[in-house]
Scaffold this motif. Structure first.
Motif, mmCIF file in Angstrom:
data_model
loop_
_atom_site.group_PDB
_atom_site.id
_atom_site.type_symbol
_atom_site.label_atom_id
_atom_site.label_comp_id
_atom_site.label_asym_id
_atom_site.label_seq_id
_atom_site.Cartn_x
_atom_site.Cartn_y
_atom_site.Cartn_z
ATOM 1 N N LYS A 81 11.190 8.213 0.560
ATOM 2 C CA LYS A 81 11.529 6.954 0.521
ATOM 3 C C LYS A 81 13.154 6.693 0.716
ATOM 4 C CE LYS A 81 11.493 2.574 -1.815
ATOM 5 N NZ LYS A 81 10.964 1.877 -2.867
ATOM 6 N N ILE A 82 13.667 6.098 1.798
ATOM 7 C CA ILE A 82 14.823 5.648 1.970
ATOM 8 C C ILE A 82 15.056 4.451 2.845
ATOM 9 C CG2 ILE A 82 14.996 6.979 4.205
ATOM 10 C CD1 ILE A 82 18.070 7.776 3.526
ATOM 11 N N ALA A 83 16.008 3.610 2.471
ATOM 12 C CA ALA A 83 16.300 2.316 3.064
ATOM 13 C C ALA A 83 15.111 1.451 3.178
ATOM 14 C CB ALA A 83 16.792 2.506 4.554
ATOM 15 N N GLY A 84 14.421 1.351 2.218
ATOM 16 C CA GLY A 84 13.374 0.558 1.971
ATOM 17 C C GLY A 84 12.001 0.838 2.913
ATOM 18 N N LYS A 85 12.151 2.063 3.407
ATOM 19 C CA LYS A 85 10.864 2.502 3.872
ATOM 20 C C LYS A 85 10.393 3.582 3.368
ATOM 21 C CE LYS A 85 11.702 0.478 8.360
ATOM 22 N NZ LYS A 85 11.815 0.472 10.043
ATOM 23 N N LYS A 86 9.005 3.946 3.471
ATOM 24 C CA LYS A 86 8.396 5.146 2.814
ATOM 25 C C LYS A 86 7.526 5.763 3.710
ATOM 26 C CE LYS A 86 5.480 4.701 -0.446
ATOM 27 N NZ LYS A 86 4.591 4.363 -1.706
ATOM 28 N N THR A 87 7.319 7.234 3.744
ATOM 29 C CA THR A 87 6.317 7.708 4.452
ATOM 30 C C THR A 87 4.953 7.883 3.689
ATOM 31 O OG1 THR A 87 6.602 10.066 3.245
ATOM 32 C CG2 THR A 87 7.787 9.713 5.196
ATOM 33 N N PRO A 88 3.858 8.040 4.487
ATOM 34 C CA PRO A 88 2.649 8.213 3.385
ATOM 35 C C PRO A 88 2.600 9.714 2.497
ATOM 36 C CG PRO A 88 2.312 8.419 5.662
ATOM 37 C CD PRO A 88 3.668 8.200 5.577
ATOM 38 N N LEU A 89 1.777 9.726 1.818
ATOM 39 C CA LEU A 89 1.802 10.729 0.827
ATOM 40 C C LEU A 89 1.378 12.056 1.864
ATOM 41 C CD1 LEU A 89 -0.080 10.343 -2.358
ATOM 42 C CD2 LEU A 89 2.210 10.688 -2.267
ATOM 43 N N ILE A 90 2.228 13.146 1.885
ATOM 44 C CA ILE A 90 2.452 14.172 2.798
ATOM 45 C C ILE A 90 1.573 15.219 1.975
ATOM 46 C CG2 ILE A 90 3.833 15.640 4.284
ATOM 47 C CD1 ILE A 90 5.961 13.616 4.066
#
Length: 120
Positions: free
Chosen positions: A73-82
């Motif tokens: 998570k960075i800058a208010g965005k997040k990847t799904p669980l990897i």
């Protein structure tokens, strides 16, 4: 009068075509201008290809090299669980100053999966 209308119509059609091509080229340029940061996630650490960069559009390519699921998570965005061995990408705009990042899986940030990208 009919000739004037035809000429105006042709000019307008040409202008619309030029504007369409220009906007497509501009979109491609903005995507091409995105900087790529590779991120390797393990237990319980992130290794980024850079932690200091000129502010702007970035694509974070996050690969999970660990044995449990992680996210980024960075800058208010997040990847799904990897899942282990998998990769996810995240497109964000980095601002000037401190841009904190972390794994949001409970306990992972506290164990060391956090840091800051400095936007210049």
């Amino acid at each position: 009068m009919l000739r004037l209308k035809l000429s105006t119509g042709i000019v307008l059609a040409a202008l619309i075509a030029v504007l369409g091509v220009t906007s497509i080229a501009l979109a491609r340029t903005q995507t091409a201008a995105a900087k790529i940061v590779t991120v390797k996630a393990t237990e319980f650490h992130f290794a980024l290809s850079t932690r200091t960069a000129r502010h702007g559009l970035f694509i974070f390519k996050v690969t999970n090299r660990g044995h449990v699921k992680h996210d980024f998570k960075i800058a208010g965005k997040k990847t799904p669980l990897i899942s282990p061995g998998k990769t996810a990408t995240l497109k964000v705009t980095i601002k000037k100053g401190s841009n904190p990042y972390m794994c949001t899986v409970p306990g992972h940030a506290a164990a060391g999966m956090k840091g800051v990208v400095k936007g210049l």
